[in-house]
Write a protein that holds these residues in place. Structure first.
Motif, short mmCIF file in Angstrom:
data_model
loop_
_atom_site.label_atom_id
_atom_site.label_comp_id
_atom_site.label_asym_id
_atom_site.label_seq_id
_atom_site.Cartn_x
_atom_site.Cartn_y
_atom_site.Cartn_z
N ASP A 543 0.81 -1.21 0.00
CA ASP A 543 0.00 0.00 0.00
C ASP A 543 0.85 1.27 0.00
O ASP A 543 0.30 2.38 0.07
CB ASP A 543 -0.94 0.02 1.20
N PRO A 545 2.21 4.00 -1.76
CA PRO A 545 1.98 4.50 -3.12
C PRO A 545 3.23 5.11 -3.72
O PRO A 545 4.15 5.50 -3.00
CB PRO A 545 0.91 5.57 -2.90
N VAL A 580 0.30 7.13 -8.40
CA VAL A 580 -0.03 6.44 -7.15
C VAL A 580 0.32 4.97 -7.27
O VAL A 580 0.88 4.36 -6.34
CB VAL A 580 -1.51 6.62 -6.81
N GLY A 581 0.01 4.34 -8.41
CA GLY A 581 0.33 2.92 -8.58
C GLY A 581 0.14 2.49 -10.02
O GLY A 581 -0.24 3.29 -10.89
N TRP A 588 -2.12 -1.52 -5.01
CA TRP A 588 -2.97 -0.45 -5.52
C TRP A 588 -3.73 -0.83 -6.78
O TRP A 588 -4.74 -0.22 -7.12
CB TRP A 588 -2.13 0.80 -5.79
N GLY A 610 -3.49 8.76 -0.77
CA GLY A 610 -2.41 8.15 -1.54
C GLY A 610 -1.59 9.19 -2.27
O GLY A 610 -0.34 9.13 -2.29
N VAL A 614 2.46 10.15 -1.93
CA VAL A 614 3.36 10.24 -3.09
C VAL A 614 4.11 11.56 -3.07
O VAL A 614 5.34 11.62 -3.28
CB VAL A 614 2.56 10.10 -4.41
#
Length: 732
Positions: A543, A545, A580-581, A588, A610, A614
């Motif tokens: 999780d 990010p 974020v992902g 994510w 998130g 980042v």
């Protein structure tokens, strides 16, 4: 060509009345026993003292060496197919025949084969993408007779220099031609490779007494028939057998050491946690397969943080690093390699203790091939499948890059003429991405419509027919295989019988019992429960990010041809960005895919959190002072709400959204040149940014990076010093 004898070890060789001055004349009936003795000696060199060929292995060797026949061997992994061709190669060489040519698909497989050849005192060399600097020397060794076995990748067969200067010599003097992993010849096979079909040309140019051996462990009836048709190593239309018939050895596919099980854990992060808590209890060292590169890297990171000695092995892994990782696994210096299918066919570790799949392959045949790596020289090996609901989405994505429609293929042919055109230059003329364009060119080359020459590709002028029925059949077959994989996950019957049935195992009909080893047969399944501490640890890691968005540095070739005077280096584009992902992430990925599949709405709090994480971890050279949304056709509220929230949280100046004109069509082009041309340069920047400012440019999904590149150029052109892309997700 007909089939002689039944399947398995009962298939019989035909004794030819041949006065050739090589092995066949020297091996009249009394000499066959002596030849068998010599073959057993060579096997002992390969496998250790006391090793002795099984009758079916000798049947294949005798057919190749004595009778110079063609043979198709479909036998399970660990049966000893490589022993057949290395021993046959040595016996033929000792009788004065030319070198054996082995067409082999993977570097890992080639390295194992070279090592095995050395144990049998066979002088082996390989030509592949990992030893380019050695090619000239190896070519000279072949010409000078200093090589007993030459292993080549199928791609080399159509390299102009190799095709013109080396291949004719091999076809003329080869003592034996071996097509390893022969299911790759068939586009019905699970790992079809267009380059493999060029082997037809090599086989067609062989002398009548040059034996050919095709081998595979994973071929159902349809693939066997197609391989036979492609290579001329199968049954005649009338099924008749004669003295020139091909020997077919097709045995049972049960693997007594494999213990199959399926474990259902709903959440992708919990599947990683389950593996972290159970990896230590799996026997020996093994392989953990993931469906995507990012998933493999995520899994490796989770397992490493839990104290396991692991490494990721994917298509992004450098060739030299791959070799090191393979050695680490062979020598048990790692508990496992977390791999994509880049580590598949031919990796030879007889004591591999387990194979785990986190995410199911799209075909039971492909699955059987991968799990077959385990338990070749052990009494027990664990085979575990952890399927996920997102597997089908990933299958659909890979299916979307299949062979294109007829109009697109004909555009490729039409773009070529008598003067060679390189693949990059073709990208500005045909809307296909590089990988699909190369696949199409290879298929057209095999079909005779185009030809690879020095400098690129040319059209041959030969008539070409788009095989609509075949391609539609392939699509249906792939869909059926996907459903069969789902059925495997859910079946209450014997799992090994299920896989054997998918491969049309010829011995299955005579058996009524299950394997007695899988979770369904024994009722003994591993606990699917996930320890909460392990789950928290995995979630904490997955999780986190933040992934980089690489900046485009070079304009694609051929843009002036499409009306855009852009070429060379990109000096006015964005800096490296962050997302974020990835949509393929284990952590994510699931949430981002679900969010982008929903109707447009403002960003949920978890997504804003998130983004904040980042931004906290972003090591930028200059802190951004303003933020703007890049208008999204599908999620404008979502993107604009992210920009507003981050502007408030980070005390950034909020600029109006940057957008393309609304009268332009959606961006659908596949390859880079066409995509840039379709995106165009007409971006609207409603409010000039502060001079010299650094702008965060928020978008929803970055796929190729060209849209944010073109938008960033517009923002910089309006006065910004730098643009930092900030996305919800990247495709991979």
């Amino acid at each position: 060509m007909g089939i002689t004898g039944p399947t398995g070890s009962d298939a019989a060789a035909v004794d030819h009345d041949d006065d050739d001055d090589g092995v066949a004349a020297a091996a009249a009936a009394p000499e066959r026993a002596a030849l068998r003795t010599r073959a057993d000696e060579l096997l002992a060199d390969l496998a250790g003292p006391g090793a002795r060929l099984r009758d079916d292995q000798w049947t294949a060797i005798e057919a190749l060496v004595v009778d110079r026949r063609r043979a198709l061997v479909v036998q399970r992994t660990g049966w000893g197919k490589s022993a057949v061709y290395f021993i046959a190669a040595k016996l033929l060489r000792e009788a004065g025949r030319g070198p054996t040519v082995i067409v082999s698909p993977l570097l890992a497989l080639m390295r194992n084969q070279v090592a095995a050849a050395e144990r049998a005192s066979v002088r082996a060399a390989t030509i592949n993408s990992g030893n380019i600097t050695e090619w000239d020397g190896i070519h000279e060794q072949v010409r000078a007779g200093g090589v007993d076995v030459l292993l080549v990748s199928p791609e080399r067969l159509n390299n102009p220099d190799f095709r013109e200067n080396v291949l004719p010599h091999l076809a003329k003097d080869a003592g034996l031609v071996v097509v390893d992993e022969a299911h790759c010849v068939s586009d019905w096979g699970h790992d079809f490779r267009p380059d493999y079909r060029r082997i037809r040309t090599l086989v067609a140019d062989l002398g009548r007494d040059t034996p050919v051996l095709a081998t595979t462990a994973t071929a159902n009836d349809r693939v066997v028939a197609d391989v036979a048709a492609q290579l001329g190593v199968g049954a005649a239309a009338d099924g008749a057998a004669d003295e020139d018939s091909t020997l077919v050895l097709r045995g049972g596919l049960d693997r007594a050491s494999l213990h199959l099980s399926v474990i259902r854990v709903a959440d992708s992060r919990d599947r990683a946690a389950w593996l972290a808590q159970n990896l230590g209890s799996l026997p020996g060292s093994g392989i953990v397969y993931a469906l995507t590169v990012s998933a493999a890297e995520d899994l490796a990171a989770v397992l490493a943080e839990q104290g396991h000695t692991v490494a990721a092995y994917t298509g992004r892994t450098d060739p030299a690093e791959r070799e090191t990782l393979e050695a680490d696994l062979l020598e048990n210096r790692v508990k496992c390699l977390v791999a994509t299918s880049a580590l598949g066919m031919g990796f030879d570790k007889p004591d591999l203790g387990f194979v785990v799949h986190v995410g199911a392959p799209s075909s039971p045949i492909s699955y059987y091939q991968q799990v077959g790596r385990a338990g070749r020289a052990t009494d027990r090996a664990e085979v575990v499948l952890l399927p996920g609901p997102e597997d089908a989405q990933i299958w659909r994505y890979f299916a979307s890059v299949s062979f294109p429609d007829e109009q697109t293929v004909r555009a490729v042919i039409g773009a070529l003429g008598e003067a060679p055109i390189s693949t990059p230059a073709l990208e500005s003329r045909v809307d296909l991405g590089r990988n699909r364009l190369e696949m199409v060119l290879k298929v057209l080359d095999v079909d005779g419509a185009v030809r690879r020459v020095r400098g690129g590709w040319v059209a041959t002028g030969q008539e070409w027919v788009y095989d609509t029925e075949r391609y539609a059949g392939l699509a249906r077959a792939r869909s059926e295989e996907q459903q069969a994989m789902l059925d495997y996950e859910r079946t209450a019957e014997c799992r090994m019988r299920f896989l054997r049935a998918q491969l049309d195992d010829p011995l299955l009909a005579a058996e009524t019992d299950g394997c007695g080893r899988c979770d369904n047969c024994t009722g003994d399944a591993r606990d699917a429960a996930v320890d909460q501490a392990a789950a928290r640890s995995a979630r904490d890691r997955l999780d986190r990010p933040g992934v980089d968005i690489a900046a485009r540095r070079q304009w694609p070739t051929g843009l002036p041809r499409l009306g855009m005077e852009l070429k060379g280096r990109i000096d006015d584009g964005p800096a490296v960005g962050r997302a974020v992902g990835r949509l393929t992430d284990l952590g994510w990925g699931t949430r981002l895919r679900s969010l982008l599949a929903e109707p447009d709405a403002p960003a949920p709090p978890w997504l804003i959190d998130g983004f904040v994480e980042v931004l906290k971890s972003w090591r930028w050279e200059v802190r951004p002072d303003s933020i703007a949304a890049l208008h999204s056709e599908t999620h404008p509220q979502l993107v604009e709400s992210v920009a507003r929230s981050l502007a408030s949280i980070g005390r950034l100046g909020l600029l109006p959204s940057v957008s393309r004109p609304q009268d332009l069509p959606p961006v659908t082009a596949a390859n880079s040149a066409f995509r840039v041309a379709q995106i165009g340069q007409r971006f609207t920047v409603p409010q000039p940014p502060p001079p010299g400012s650094t702008i965060l440019l928020v978008t929803d999904l970055v796929e190729t990076g060209w849209t944010v590149t073109m938008a960033a150029r517009a923002v910089r052109g309006a006065g910004a010093h730098a643009v930092l892309p900030l996305a919800l997700a990247t495709r991979s």
